[in-house]
Design a protein around this motif. Structure first.
Motif, mmCIF file in Angstrom:
data_model
loop_
_atom_site.group_PDB
_atom_site.id
_atom_site.type_symbol
_atom_site.label_atom_id
_atom_site.label_comp_id
_atom_site.label_asym_id
_atom_site.label_seq_id
_atom_site.Cartn_x
_atom_site.Cartn_y
_atom_site.Cartn_z
ATOM 1 N N GLU A 157 -2.098 35.671 -58.048
ATOM 2 C CA GLU A 157 -3.374 36.364 -57.865
ATOM 3 C C GLU A 157 -4.120 35.753 -56.691
ATOM 4 O O GLU A 157 -4.206 34.533 -56.569
ATOM 5 N N GLN A 158 -4.692 36.612 -55.857
ATOM 6 C CA GLN A 158 -5.326 36.081 -54.649
ATOM 7 C C GLN A 158 -6.141 37.148 -53.954
ATOM 8 O O GLN A 158 -5.946 38.342 -54.167
ATOM 9 N N ASP A 159 -7.067 36.681 -53.099
ATOM 10 C CA ASP A 159 -7.709 37.528 -52.101
ATOM 11 C C ASP A 159 -6.932 37.350 -50.801
ATOM 12 O O ASP A 159 -6.730 36.222 -50.341
ATOM 13 N N TYR A 160 -6.507 38.451 -50.223
ATOM 14 C CA TYR A 160 -5.640 38.408 -49.039
ATOM 15 C C TYR A 160 -6.352 39.099 -47.884
ATOM 16 O O TYR A 160 -6.804 40.239 -48.002
ATOM 17 N N SER A 161 -6.455 38.396 -46.756
ATOM 18 C CA SER A 161 -7.146 38.933 -45.590
ATOM 19 C C SER A 161 -6.143 39.362 -44.530
ATOM 20 O O SER A 161 -5.229 38.609 -44.181
ATOM 21 N N LEU A 162 -6.308 40.589 -44.023
ATOM 22 C CA LEU A 162 -5.466 41.060 -42.935
ATOM 23 C C LEU A 162 -6.348 41.541 -41.793
ATOM 24 O O LEU A 162 -7.493 41.954 -42.012
ATOM 25 N N PRO A 163 -5.874 41.452 -40.552
ATOM 26 C CA PRO A 163 -6.706 41.856 -39.414
ATOM 27 C C PRO A 163 -7.051 43.335 -39.457
ATOM 28 O O PRO A 163 -6.218 44.172 -39.787
ATOM 29 N N ALA A 164 -8.288 43.639 -39.131
ATOM 30 C CA ALA A 164 -8.719 45.035 -39.052
ATOM 31 C C ALA A 164 -8.119 45.686 -37.804
ATOM 32 O O ALA A 164 -7.782 45.002 -36.834
ATOM 33 N N GLY B 225 -2.706 47.422 -58.982
ATOM 34 C CA GLY B 225 -2.738 45.965 -58.950
ATOM 35 C C GLY B 225 -3.407 45.383 -57.737
ATOM 36 O O GLY B 225 -3.361 44.159 -57.538
ATOM 37 N N ALA B 226 -4.042 46.212 -56.915
ATOM 38 C CA ALA B 226 -4.754 45.720 -55.736
ATOM 39 C C ALA B 226 -6.033 46.519 -55.553
ATOM 40 O O ALA B 226 -6.127 47.678 -55.975
ATOM 41 N N SER B 227 -7.034 45.909 -54.924
ATOM 42 C CA SER B 227 -8.306 46.579 -54.675
ATOM 43 C C SER B 227 -8.918 46.029 -53.395
ATOM 44 O O SER B 227 -8.571 44.937 -52.943
ATOM 45 N N VAL B 228 -9.833 46.820 -52.810
ATOM 46 C CA VAL B 228 -10.504 46.408 -51.582
ATOM 47 C C VAL B 228 -11.718 45.561 -51.947
ATOM 48 O O VAL B 228 -12.562 45.973 -52.746
ATOM 49 N N VAL B 229 -11.795 44.373 -51.351
ATOM 50 C CA VAL B 229 -12.935 43.473 -51.583
ATOM 51 C C VAL B 229 -14.012 43.705 -50.535
ATOM 52 O O VAL B 229 -15.187 43.875 -50.855
ATOM 53 N N SER B 230 -13.630 43.710 -49.250
ATOM 54 C CA SER B 230 -14.609 43.875 -48.180
ATOM 55 C C SER B 230 -13.909 44.308 -46.900
ATOM 56 O O SER B 230 -12.691 44.127 -46.747
ATOM 57 N N THR B 231 -14.693 44.890 -45.989
ATOM 58 C CA THR B 231 -14.187 45.256 -44.670
ATOM 59 C C THR B 231 -15.245 44.914 -43.634
ATOM 60 O O THR B 231 -16.441 45.016 -43.887
ATOM 61 N N ASP B 232 -14.806 44.505 -42.457
ATOM 62 C CA ASP B 232 -15.695 44.351 -41.314
ATOM 63 C C ASP B 232 -14.872 44.566 -40.056
ATOM 64 O O ASP B 232 -13.701 44.956 -40.122
ATOM 65 N N ALA B 233 -15.474 44.319 -38.902
ATOM 66 C CA ALA B 233 -14.794 44.602 -37.644
ATOM 67 C C ALA B 233 -13.582 43.706 -37.420
ATOM 68 O O ALA B 233 -12.688 44.055 -36.642
ATOM 69 N N ASN C 247 -11.774 41.827 -40.231
ATOM 70 C CA ASN C 247 -10.836 41.655 -41.334
ATOM 71 C C ASN C 247 -11.031 42.690 -42.429
ATOM 72 O O ASN C 247 -12.121 43.230 -42.615
ATOM 73 N N ILE C 248 -9.929 42.924 -43.139
ATOM 74 C CA ILE C 248 -9.955 43.679 -44.388
ATOM 75 C C ILE C 248 -9.479 42.723 -45.468
ATOM 76 O O ILE C 248 -8.418 42.106 -45.340
ATOM 77 N N VAL C 249 -10.269 42.557 -46.522
ATOM 78 C CA VAL C 249 -9.920 41.640 -47.597
ATOM 79 C C VAL C 249 -9.552 42.453 -48.830
ATOM 80 O O VAL C 249 -10.342 43.287 -49.301
ATOM 81 N N LEU C 250 -8.338 42.216 -49.330
ATOM 82 C CA LEU C 250 -7.859 42.887 -50.532
ATOM 83 C C LEU C 250 -7.664 41.854 -51.634
ATOM 84 O O LEU C 250 -7.326 40.699 -51.369
ATOM 85 N N HIS C 251 -7.860 42.286 -52.856
ATOM 86 C CA HIS C 251 -7.564 41.430 -54.008
ATOM 87 C C HIS C 251 -6.280 41.918 -54.662
ATOM 88 O O HIS C 251 -6.111 43.110 -54.934
ATOM 89 N N PHE C 252 -5.347 40.970 -54.884
ATOM 90 C CA PHE C 252 -4.092 41.283 -55.558
ATOM 91 C C PHE C 252 -4.052 40.591 -56.912
ATOM 92 O O PHE C 252 -4.313 39.383 -57.013
ATOM 93 N N ASP C 253 -3.756 41.362 -57.947
ATOM 94 C CA ASP C 253 -3.477 40.769 -59.246
ATOM 95 C C ASP C 253 -2.118 40.076 -59.201
ATOM 96 O O ASP C 253 -1.304 40.340 -58.313
#
Length: 484
Positions: free
Chosen positions: A129-136, A151-159, A161-167
């Protein structure tokens, strides 16, 4: 004469009036509109004027003008900043004034060009389980149109990064997610595939870096200390990120690599897709308890004691990360627990006392990861090695059921090391798909010079561990143990 004198002043006044009208201020620009891409840039306009002039802007900050004032004809440079990402074009105006005259120039910066087909990117995510950041995506103001997969959801977005949460991936297979990104007006710009692995460490990321199996000779004695546990494995993180070794299995082969000097040996059925093992331990942890930093190692000691202080020749293993403690033993072969060192979990073992490593290097070793939630009782139930071993020697034939041995699928294996002595070598314990060679400190059996020597992985010119899945090439031999 009086009449002529009257006419002359009148003519002079009329000429002065015409000259004043001829000198009325004017200003003109050679272009009425300048167009720019989203990347911005510079464009010029030429002014023609007969007077002092100045430029007024509309106050927007995404462009600049130089110069902003002057006299007479001139060339004006308009600079538009790049990196425009919005989904609509933007417009501005500048006004050039000279006296009562003026000229207007419009500035247009277009929206980013949208690709004919959406771009594609792919990332691999570890099982825990983790928050995973990928480049926008770059070059667009974007939005997340959808995230496909359970099993995954969007935590936040900005110019940036996109941060997803994975179970936690609790299945025995990788699972896939699709992240669909669009412009703010719903034009598709990118599809991101994210594959969450069923395990937290991938093959080759954690390797068996060193095996010290020979033990030492006690000074002024012919006795080896190896049977009392002056032996260890060193596992090393080859990646540039922290790995978590919770649940990593440490296995010892069921078959050995040698025949007797007479040529006798039990032969086992070939298992090209599995490793046959008779001893298995697990590193305890619930997912992210056992951290191994990038390039760092952990030591698994057969017995976490300070052998150097005890016999003057051995290794100090009292600060090992884990030890093989079996809660068994007897007066002749005591298994001593170091309360300051965590014990590995015993899944099963072949020794009737406590586990040690073969000090001549007949055994082979592997580390592996089982699917989430698997415990010893499930493994021994589902992965028993069903088959017969065969003994053929001097016309004598015998068959026995394989007992108390199990098969680890190759797909679970992180790393494997065959050990064998060149003299009397029969068949390597593990198949070539996990290790195409073998290593040892000796080429002759019962080599009296083998004690106190270790096998350690080679490093390349940049100091990176060599791992070609061929232990003949990958290991240096006859080295001093690093823990000594």
């Amino acid at each position: 004469m009086k009449k002529v004198l009257f006419i002359l002043p009148l003519a002079i006044l009329m000429m002065a009036s015409c000259k004043k009208e001829d000198q009325a201020a004017y200003v003109n620009a050679d272009k009425e509109i300048l167009e720019f891409s989203a990347e911005g840039g510079n464009e010029s306009i030429k002014l023609s004027s007969n007077a002092l002039w100045n430029i007024e802007t509309d106050g927007q900050q995404w462009y600049s003008v130089s110069p902003v004032s002057g006299n007479g004809n001139a060339e004006i440079t308009i600079t538009v900043e790049g990196g425009y990402t919005e989904a609509v074009s933007r417009l501005a105006q500048i006004t050039i004034k000279a006296g009562d005259a003026s000229a207007i120039v419009s500035l247009l910066q277009n929206r980013p060009e949208v690709p004919d087909t959406p771009g594609e990117r792919a990332f691999r995510v570890r099982a825990y389980e983790q928050d995973y950041s990928l480049p926008a995506p770059k070059g667009y103001t974007y939005k997340v149109a959808s995230l496909e997969g359970e099993g995954a959801s969007v935590v936040s977005t900005d110019a940036s990064n996109i941060v997803l949460h994975f179970d936690r991936n609790t299945s025995a297979e990788d699972r896939e997610f699709k992240l669909n990104l669009t412009t703010t007006d719903d034009i598709a710009i990118e599809t991101v595939t994210l594959t969450q692995s069923w395990r937290s460490i991938e093959p080759g990321e954690l390797v068996i870096d060193e095996i010290f199996f020979t033990g030492v000779l006690i000074p002024d004695s012919d006795n080896s200390d190896s049977r009392y546990g002056d032996q260890y494995f060193k596992l090393t993180n080859t990646t540039d990120e922290t790995l978590y070794a919770d649940g990593v299995l440490i296995a010892i082969s069921e078959t050995d690599s040698q025949v007797t000097s007479a040529g006798a040996r039990w032969a086992y059925p070939d298992e090209p897709d599995s490793l046959g093992v008779n001893t298995l331990y697990s590193i305890p942890g619930e997912g992210k308890d056992v951290a191994i930093e990038a390039g760092k190692s952990i030591v698994l000691a057969i017995n976490a004691q300070n052998f150097k202080s005890e016999n003057g020749a051995g290794c100090d293993l009292s600060k090992a990360d884990f030890e093989f403690y079996d809660y068994t033993g007897n007066d002749d072969y005591p298994d001593i627990d170091n309360p300051d060192v965590k014990n590995l979990e015993t899944w099963f073992k072949s020794s009737w006392t406590f586990t040690t490593l073969h000090d001549r290097g007949y055994e082979s070793y592997a580390i592996a990861v089982a699917p989430y939630g698997m415990k010893a009782n499930t493994f021994t139930k589902d992965y028993a090695w069903i088959g017969k071993r065969v003994f053929d020697f001097n016309g004598y034939h015998m068959e026995q059921d394989i007992e108390n041995a199990y098969l680890i699928p190759n797909s679970w294996v992180l790393d494997a090391v065959n050990c064998a002595v060149e003299e009397n070598l029969s068949t390597l314990a593990f198949n070539a798909s996990v290790d195409a060679g073998y290593t040892n400190v000796s080429s002759i059996d019962r080599d009296p010079e083998r004690y106190g020597k270790s096998v350690i992985r080679k490093r390349d010119a940049e100091g990176k561990i060599l791992d070609t899945n061929n232990s003949t090439n990958d290991f240096e031999v006859n080295l001093n143990p690093t823990m000594k």
